[in-house]
Design a protein around this motif. Structure first.
Motif, short mmCIF file in Angstrom:
data_model
loop_
_atom_site.label_atom_id
_atom_site.label_comp_id
_atom_site.label_asym_id
_atom_site.label_seq_id
_atom_site.Cartn_x
_atom_site.Cartn_y
_atom_site.Cartn_z
N ILE A 224 21.96 0.09 -97.06
CA ILE A 224 21.68 -0.90 -96.00
C ILE A 224 20.19 -0.80 -95.60
O ILE A 224 19.52 -1.81 -95.42
CB ILE A 224 22.61 -0.67 -94.77
CG1 ILE A 224 24.08 -0.92 -95.17
CG2 ILE A 224 22.22 -1.58 -93.62
CD1 ILE A 224 25.10 -0.51 -94.11
N ALA A 225 19.69 0.43 -95.52
CA ALA A 225 18.26 0.60 -95.20
C ALA A 225 17.39 0.01 -96.31
O ALA A 225 16.35 -0.60 -96.04
CB ALA A 225 17.94 2.09 -95.00
N CYS A 226 17.82 0.18 -97.55
CA CYS A 226 17.06 -0.40 -98.66
C CYS A 226 16.99 -1.92 -98.55
O CYS A 226 16.05 -2.54 -99.02
CB CYS A 226 17.69 -0.01 -100.01
SG CYS A 226 17.45 1.74 -100.39
N ALA A 227 18.00 -2.50 -97.93
CA ALA A 227 18.01 -3.96 -97.75
C ALA A 227 17.10 -4.39 -96.60
O ALA A 227 17.03 -5.57 -96.26
CB ALA A 227 19.44 -4.44 -97.50
N GLY A 228 16.43 -3.42 -95.99
CA GLY A 228 15.48 -3.76 -94.93
C GLY A 228 16.14 -3.90 -93.57
O GLY A 228 15.56 -4.46 -92.64
N ILE A 229 17.34 -3.37 -93.45
CA ILE A 229 18.09 -3.49 -92.19
C ILE A 229 17.89 -2.22 -91.36
O ILE A 229 17.84 -1.11 -91.91
CB ILE A 229 19.58 -3.73 -92.50
CG1 ILE A 229 19.74 -5.12 -93.16
CG2 ILE A 229 20.44 -3.64 -91.24
CD1 ILE A 229 21.05 -5.33 -93.88
N ASP A 230 17.78 -2.40 -90.05
CA ASP A 230 17.48 -1.28 -89.16
C ASP A 230 18.73 -0.41 -88.93
O ASP A 230 19.60 -0.73 -88.11
CB ASP A 230 16.98 -1.86 -87.83
CG ASP A 230 16.44 -0.78 -86.90
OD1 ASP A 230 16.77 0.42 -87.12
OD2 ASP A 230 15.70 -1.13 -85.97
N ILE A 231 18.80 0.70 -89.68
CA ILE A 231 20.01 1.53 -89.61
C ILE A 231 20.06 2.38 -88.34
O ILE A 231 21.13 2.77 -87.89
CB ILE A 231 20.20 2.42 -90.87
CG1 ILE A 231 18.98 3.29 -91.14
CG2 ILE A 231 20.55 1.57 -92.08
CD1 ILE A 231 19.21 4.33 -92.24
N LYS A 232 18.88 2.61 -87.74
CA LYS A 232 18.91 3.36 -86.47
C LYS A 232 19.63 2.52 -85.42
O LYS A 232 20.41 3.03 -84.63
CB LYS A 232 17.48 3.63 -86.01
CG LYS A 232 16.86 4.85 -86.64
CD LYS A 232 15.57 5.16 -85.92
CE LYS A 232 14.93 6.41 -86.48
NZ LYS A 232 13.54 6.53 -86.12
N LYS A 233 19.36 1.23 -85.47
CA LYS A 233 20.02 0.33 -84.51
C LYS A 233 21.53 0.29 -84.77
O LYS A 233 22.33 0.22 -83.84
CB LYS A 233 19.45 -1.09 -84.62
CG LYS A 233 18.08 -1.24 -83.97
CD LYS A 233 18.25 -1.70 -82.51
CE LYS A 233 16.97 -1.83 -81.73
NZ LYS A 233 16.24 -0.62 -81.42
N MET A 234 21.92 0.36 -86.04
CA MET A 234 23.36 0.37 -86.34
C MET A 234 24.02 1.60 -85.71
O MET A 234 25.09 1.51 -85.12
CB MET A 234 23.61 0.38 -87.85
CG MET A 234 23.43 -0.98 -88.48
SD MET A 234 23.86 -0.97 -90.23
CE MET A 234 25.65 -1.16 -90.14
N LEU A 235 23.34 2.74 -85.86
CA LEU A 235 23.89 3.97 -85.30
C LEU A 235 23.91 3.91 -83.77
O LEU A 235 24.83 4.42 -83.13
CB LEU A 235 23.08 5.18 -85.78
CG LEU A 235 23.39 5.60 -87.23
CD1 LEU A 235 22.31 6.53 -87.77
CD2 LEU A 235 24.77 6.26 -87.34
N GLU A 236 22.88 3.27 -83.19
CA GLU A 236 22.88 3.13 -81.72
C GLU A 236 24.06 2.28 -81.26
O GLU A 236 24.70 2.58 -80.26
CB GLU A 236 21.58 2.46 -81.25
CG GLU A 236 20.41 3.41 -81.15
CD GLU A 236 19.09 2.66 -80.93
OE1 GLU A 236 19.08 1.56 -80.33
OE2 GLU A 236 18.05 3.18 -81.38
N GLY A 237 24.31 1.20 -81.99
CA GLY A 237 25.45 0.33 -81.65
C GLY A 237 26.76 1.10 -81.77
O GLY A 237 27.65 0.99 -80.92
N ALA A 238 26.85 1.91 -82.82
CA ALA A 238 28.07 2.70 -83.02
C ALA A 238 28.23 3.72 -81.89
O ALA A 238 29.35 3.99 -81.42
CB ALA A 238 28.02 3.39 -84.37
N LYS A 239 27.11 4.27 -81.46
CA LYS A 239 27.16 5.27 -80.38
C LYS A 239 27.64 4.62 -79.08
O LYS A 239 28.43 5.19 -78.33
CB LYS A 239 25.77 5.89 -80.21
CG LYS A 239 25.72 7.01 -79.21
CD LYS A 239 24.50 7.88 -79.45
CE LYS A 239 24.27 8.84 -78.31
NZ LYS A 239 23.50 8.28 -77.22
N LYS A 240 27.17 3.41 -78.87
CA LYS A 240 27.61 2.67 -77.67
C LYS A 240 29.14 2.49 -77.73
O LYS A 240 29.84 2.72 -76.74
CB LYS A 240 26.89 1.32 -77.66
CG LYS A 240 27.41 0.31 -76.69
CD LYS A 240 26.74 0.47 -75.34
CE LYS A 240 27.18 -0.61 -74.37
NZ LYS A 240 27.88 -0.14 -73.22
N ALA A 241 29.65 2.11 -78.91
CA ALA A 241 31.10 1.92 -79.05
C ALA A 241 31.83 3.25 -78.87
O ALA A 241 32.89 3.32 -78.23
CB ALA A 241 31.41 1.33 -80.42
#
Ligand code: PA5
Length: 426
Positions: free
Chosen positions: A207-224
């Motif tokens: 996903i990171a290779c696709a240029g997507i912000d994986i830190k933000k994904m983890l932050e969203g997951a942490k919120k959940a």
């Protein structure tokens, strides 16, 4: 951010009768005292993940983006569905990102594999091979073929720098090969199973290779993770949805249809089918997860949903703000009769299709609908959504009294196939 709307159910779900059960399962999950408890690593992962490994993934993802035109992701099941779902959902199908991502290792199809290999002959490509066990046959065969092609193109030494392996920390053939050949490796923690691994390096590196912000994904997951850590069924929308699923199953529904309204979200439904199908479909129990993309499939499955055997309920995911939009142009002659919606955006039309269909299915068709509305799909909200579904799945599998984290049934076809292939010991 995520609205779990249960107002479109036809049946009245008796939530009260579930309150104690849900509380006790919640405690069992969090105290890790239930069957399958050694596969609960995903539960705290958005907080406990290895920060150094994340930095390494970001560094290597930049290297891949800067130096290659294609990344081949080689994996099957939980080792590719989450990445495919995320990349399509957040980039769209016909995007203009500089890195092409191709998925292999998920089939024995000779035609598909031959065509992919042919098209890679003239491309500068890197490989991310992903396998927890390191021994999955579909993945191993494709990886062998890919590796040989890469070595032919750039030589063995260079090829090793272009291969990234995501696998178990210690065990398996892929781990041993990675050590021997010096591949960069990322770890899938041993307490996270494939279908719960999208927020680990299994999903995050491609996903990171696709240029997507994986830190933000983890932050969203942490919120959940924080939000759904509440044992109170009245307040926990994740558990409310899990209860609806269980209630439907116990009240004669045999299938849950996951519905999305845009083709680039189709693979989210594929990921969901694996998550729920492999987690719950055992001991002759479980809802059959199916999927449809509307409005496309309203012209194929729509008739059945509206009017056919009353075996299913729908769970639909509707994203309010699409990634892109298009305005319907004016046409002076109006031969197609579309001027009544001239100047309107397609998002407006899609939303009306959604509302019209929801009413048709619920009111006339008497089909129960769970509506999941998300304002917008971003790396943050997608990370949140993945975590939401994983927790739903753990809760509803335990309500069903099955282990959410094993998949004993998958082994039987393998045994037969190995026997037919003449593998030693079968
Ligand atoms: O959810 C699971 O555990 C499975 O679907 C696996 O992800 C899939 O079988 C691939 O296994 P592996 O990563 O060991 O190659």
């Amino acid at each position: 951010m995520l609205n779990v709307n249960l107002n479109h159910l036809v049946d009245k779900v008796d939530f009260k009768s579930y309150e104690c059960k849900v509380k006790s399962i919640h405690q069992g999950i969090h105290k890790k005292s239930m069957v399958g408890n050694d596969f609960l690593g995903w539960l705290d992962y958005p907080k406990t993940y290895d920060k150094e490994e994340l930095s390494l993934m970001l560094k290597k993802a930049k290297y891949v983006r800067d130096n290659f035109e294609t990344l081949v992701v080689c994996g099957i099941g939980g080792s590719y569905l989450g990445a495919l779902a995320s990349i399509n959902a957040l980039r769209g199908i016909y995007h203009n990102d500089k890195l092409e991502i191709i998925f292999l290792g998920n089939t024995f199809s000779p035609t598909y594999i031959a065509q992919v290999l042919k098209c890679l002959e003239h491309k500068k490509f890197a490989i991310n091979v992903i396998s927890k066990s390191g021994t999955t046959t579909e993945t191993s065969i494709s990886f062998r073929l890919l590796k040989q092609l890469l070595i032919k193109k750039v030589g063995k030494k260079n090829a090793s720098k272009m291969i990234f392996a995501t696998t178990d920390k210690k065990n398996g053939a892929l781990k041993q090969e990675s050590i021997k050949e010096g591949y960069t490796t990322f770890t899938l923690p041993s307490d996270i199973g494939g279908r719960y691994s999208v927020l680990s390096p299994v999903g995050l590196f491609p996903i990171a290779c696709a240029g997507i912000d994986i830190k933000k994904m983890l932050e969203g997951a942490k919120k959940a993770m924080e939000e759904f850590n509440n044992p109170d069924l009245k307040k926990n929308k994740c558990y409310r949805y899990a209860v609806v699923r269980d209630y439907m199953y116990r009240h004669k529904k045999s299938s849950e249809m996951f519905v999305t309204y845009e083709p680039h979200l189709k693979e989210i439904a594929e990921w969901l089918k694996q998550l729920f199908g492999e987690s719950e479909g055992k001991e002759h129990k479980g809802l059959l997860p199916t999927s449809a993309t509307f409005s496309t499939d309203l012209h194929s499955l729509g008739q059945f949903i509206q009017d056919g055997s009353p075996v299913l309920f729908e769970t639909l995911l509707f994203i309010k703000k699409p990634m892109l939009d298009v305005v319907i142009p004016t046409d002076k002659e109006d031969l197609d009769g579309l001027n009544y919606i001239k100047g309107k955006k397609l998002s407006y039309v899609n939303e009306k299709a959604y509302l019209g269909t929801l009413e048709a299915h619920q009111k006339d068709g008497k089909v129960n609908n769970v509506v999941l509305e998300l304002d917008e799909l971003t790396p943050y909200s997608l990370g949140y959504l993945f975590y939401f579904f994983m927790k739903v799945c753990a809760m509803s599998a335990y309500l069903l009294k099955v282990n959410p984290f094993n998949q004993p049934g998958v082994e039987i076809y393998k045994k037969n196939m190995f026997h037919l292939l003449g593998k030693k010991g079968y």
